[in-house]
Design an enzyme around this catalytic site. Sequence first.
Site, mmCIF file in Angstrom:
data_model
loop_
_atom_site.group_PDB
_atom_site.id
_atom_site.type_symbol
_atom_site.label_atom_id
_atom_site.label_comp_id
_atom_site.label_asym_id
_atom_site.label_seq_id
_atom_site.Cartn_x
_atom_site.Cartn_y
_atom_site.Cartn_z
ATOM 1 N N LYS A 81 0.923 -1.284 -0.120
ATOM 2 C CA LYS A 81 -0.111 -0.027 -0.014
ATOM 3 C C LYS A 81 0.967 1.282 0.060
ATOM 4 O O LYS A 81 1.793 1.175 0.672
ATOM 5 C CB LYS A 81 -0.981 0.070 1.331
ATOM 6 C CG LYS A 81 -1.974 1.026 1.249
ATOM 7 C CD LYS A 81 -2.923 0.777 2.578
ATOM 8 C CE LYS A 81 -3.912 1.729 2.587
ATOM 9 N NZ LYS A 81 -4.643 1.802 3.953
ATOM 10 N N SER A 156 -9.718 2.279 3.253
ATOM 11 C CA SER A 156 -8.831 2.992 2.054
ATOM 12 C C SER A 156 -7.845 1.929 1.161
ATOM 13 O O SER A 156 -7.233 2.520 0.107
ATOM 14 C CB SER A 156 -7.911 3.834 2.916
ATOM 15 O OG SER A 156 -6.884 3.053 3.727
ATOM 16 N N SER A 180 -9.530 -0.315 7.137
ATOM 17 C CA SER A 180 -8.961 -0.031 5.907
ATOM 18 C C SER A 180 -8.442 -1.356 5.367
ATOM 19 O O SER A 180 -8.085 -1.465 4.167
ATOM 20 C CB SER A 180 -8.086 1.000 6.109
ATOM 21 O OG SER A 180 -8.742 2.158 6.009
#
Lengths: 500, 495
Positions: A81, A156, A180
Amino acid sequence: MSDRIIDKAAAELAADIREGRLTSVEVTTAFLDRIDAVDGTVGAFLHVDREGALAAAREADAAVAAGESVSPLAGVPIAVKDVVVTKGLPTTAASKILEGWIPPYDATIVERVKAARMPILGKTNLDEFAMGSSTEFSAYGRTANPWDTGRIPGGSGGGSAAAVAAKMAPLAIGTDTGGSIRQPSAVTGTFGAKPTYGSNSRYGVIAFSSSLDTPGPVSRNALDAALLHEVISGHDPRDSTAVDAPVPPVAEAARLGATGDLSGVTLGVVTELTAGSDAAEPGVVEAYRAGIDQLVKLGAQIREVSCPSFVHALAAYYLIAPAEASSNLARYDGVRYGLRAGDDGERGLEEVMSLTREVGFGPEVKRRILLGTYALSAGYIDRFYGQAQKVRTLVKRDFEAAFEQVDALVSPTTPFTAFKFGEHSEDLYRMYLADLYTVPANLYGGPGVSVPVGLAEGLPVGFQVMGPVMGDDIAYRVAAALESTQEPLLADTAPEIEGK
Amino acid sequence: MTRLNTYDAAMAAYEPVLGIETHIELDTNTKMFCGCSTVFGAEPNTQVCPVCLALPGALPVANKAAVEATIKIGLALNCSIAEWTRFARKNYFYPDMPKNFQTSQHEEPLCEDGFVDVVVDGESHRIEIERVHLEEDTGKTLHVGGAAGRIHGATESLVDYNRAGIPLVEIVTRPVPGTGALAPEVARAYAAELRDIVRSLGVSDVRMEQGSMRCDVNVSLNRPGEEWGTRTETKNVNSLRSVERSVRYEIRRQSALLDAGDKILQETRHFHEATGETSPGRSKEEATDYRYFPEPDLAVMEPSRAWVEELRATLPEPPRKRRERLQAAWALGDKEMQSVVNADAVELIEATIAAGSSASGAVKWWLGELSRRANESGVELDALDIAPSQVAELQGMVDDGRLNDKLARQVIDGVLSGEGGPAEVAAARGLEVVSDTGALEAAVDEAIAANPDAADKIRGGKHAAAGALIGAVMKSTKGQADAGTVRRIILDKLS
Ligand SMILES: [Zn+2]
């Protein structure tokens, strides 16, 4: 099982590499080619590092060939990420304000991934600074859900989840502040785990909310996640909030769970997360109940427990996280790195700092900075931040009381399946509800994992298992047991993506 | 023009209340929250890392040595040490503050509720300490291209982050009423005592002129029996002398305003060393809301009682006790010792004695000639360009009869103007007592011939008349003769 490399799970690939049936270069190349083929449609990656990944793959192959003792995931490539700092690789947190920044150092978990000889394929998309539930708030474009490219992949960490769901990576690293990792995993049919807070170092994880942020694994199944969990977990002297205790034996727990025996395990159904289910879609509730039935068949005892404070958890979260974020994001001012706007020789320093933030931050980030600044302001701090901290204490007490009676708590991961792009952009409260079931574990600090539990109207549903602090193993065990009842796994049945 | 009252007029009508916040840079090897070096004077931005530059993702880890030093300071100031304490973020934007918040302490300081006793004019004043807490320093901004380093008109602003993250201890007093006209001296004595205490602990070099100790001095005035007035805060006062002067100035300035019926603005003010005046800085009305909240990146600290007691056991002799001991050893009266303390000469005299001087000699030079020189140039005694070892050397030359006091003062001139050590200066300037009796006898004969009346008086038994002849000889030898020797020769020749 399929013969395609990209269809295999990480543990299987690792075994193939260790035992000489495949090389890491072959495996890494297969995933890089897959990225080339379908990421134009999915948009999971912000940056792909073909050369770096292949160089690391060659080193992994050399280590295996030399008979070195290697980690259980050696040679298996991974996606990271883009809120996790990678030395020499662009790291943007999906924000314009960090456009072009090349970090001079690696996050601790990245160091550990590299030490485990796992090639890093690239950096995945997210909501800007990890603030969002749909990845629509990325400054660099949207990521599609591989199950329906007209829908969001969650957030997210939508990029990491979509990358695994679309078989562009066998594993990914996410971060979970309010859900997330788990919510994107739930809506993309992947496995995601938020470990115990502090058990995975935050050093080099770009801060959203320091007291909540927890990096963790995204994968196709429980065992793969557990293996990655063990690679990245463990004490880090550079993170003062890191837990200095042995890593729970999660891989062993996942293997134990996979045997399908839960006799002697008591699971708590949280009244406040399921009763009424005013927020949850019927299809989600149905899949979740089917999951409970399966667990009972495996021998688990089910008990209903009440955690009254959970109804205030989301509100508390939306004060604590923005409050910390408003301070954490103050460093992005254009003085030392990243974007600098308006430095024309005429404007003063403060004006340049202000303009940089005006231009560099997107709307959701600005909204949360304003919210957090307000919550900490003189005259309001007691009513907002202070009250939220009290709720947080109550949430912890509710969890602790529940774990006196049960081994783990279960709930749906998220109230609804993947929604359409733009569906909740006008109704942010609805968007924020996506984290309704995941936020309590963040406030408490304990582990929470999301395991696929079937489809609702053709879209994946996630089942959440929450354990006590440092009891990550029980969460993995229960999730792996549930996974053993799912045949075939959702990750293996995801629709093929058409390349653009 | 700022109107000022005379100090006496101000004190006739008002009572001052003091308050002092002091920042002290600790001299730990590494910074407060990272492993960077703290050595002073390195090239800009060479002592930095992801943490102290606040790169994305970097996290702080508290420096245990700094926590230990702060606890020691707290103990030496008679504070209680918190059993549970944590850091807090003080949020405000400033270019030389990398995170745009300062990691400090707010509601839970490491040390609380202490005191320091200071003696001024034989009277003891207790200064209560509210808190001692730990925080980090900022970087330094340099404005280039404008006038005199000011931001206005500058074409570029350069930031050096070497200082960013250096551990800083803040020591805050409670308001100090009741000092009356002694307020400036009490403020100075407190700063001096604090400095001596911290120096004795060996945790900071506490050099005010280098900024490793900086005082913010609060002053308010009220009429007797009335409530305390509005205070001003004079920032970054950088010498003991300036502490005293800034209080004196604020008392004179505020009293003139109050006399005229004006209000005192609650504001920060800047002290100007050159003029001894203060000028307005930021007004508190437009002060920032710092939005303090507990620092979530740092673990709570719970200093164990055993550790605290261990540290207490290592505390050195308090400077006040030490002074009492030295006073006895140097055989000084209370008044004399007080002068030594006021002149901030304890360490200097001690070092001078350690370098071989007699106690009386060391006291004489530092309190006399050298204090006078320091006053003339408006600097602290220890800022004079003469080392204690050189003063000891000088006194040694006097003891050996190679210098008399007058010559010694000329040697001091030379040392202070950088001509070298005492022996070098004496040699280079040809300053040495004339001990060649042949030369002296000739000079005496000359003096006798030139002053027949005085010579006759001596021959008649009036030895007091020798003074005139001695004076003449000293004049002709340019002071380089030893007066005692000259007297003996004269008396030998004339009686
Ligand atoms: Zn540093």
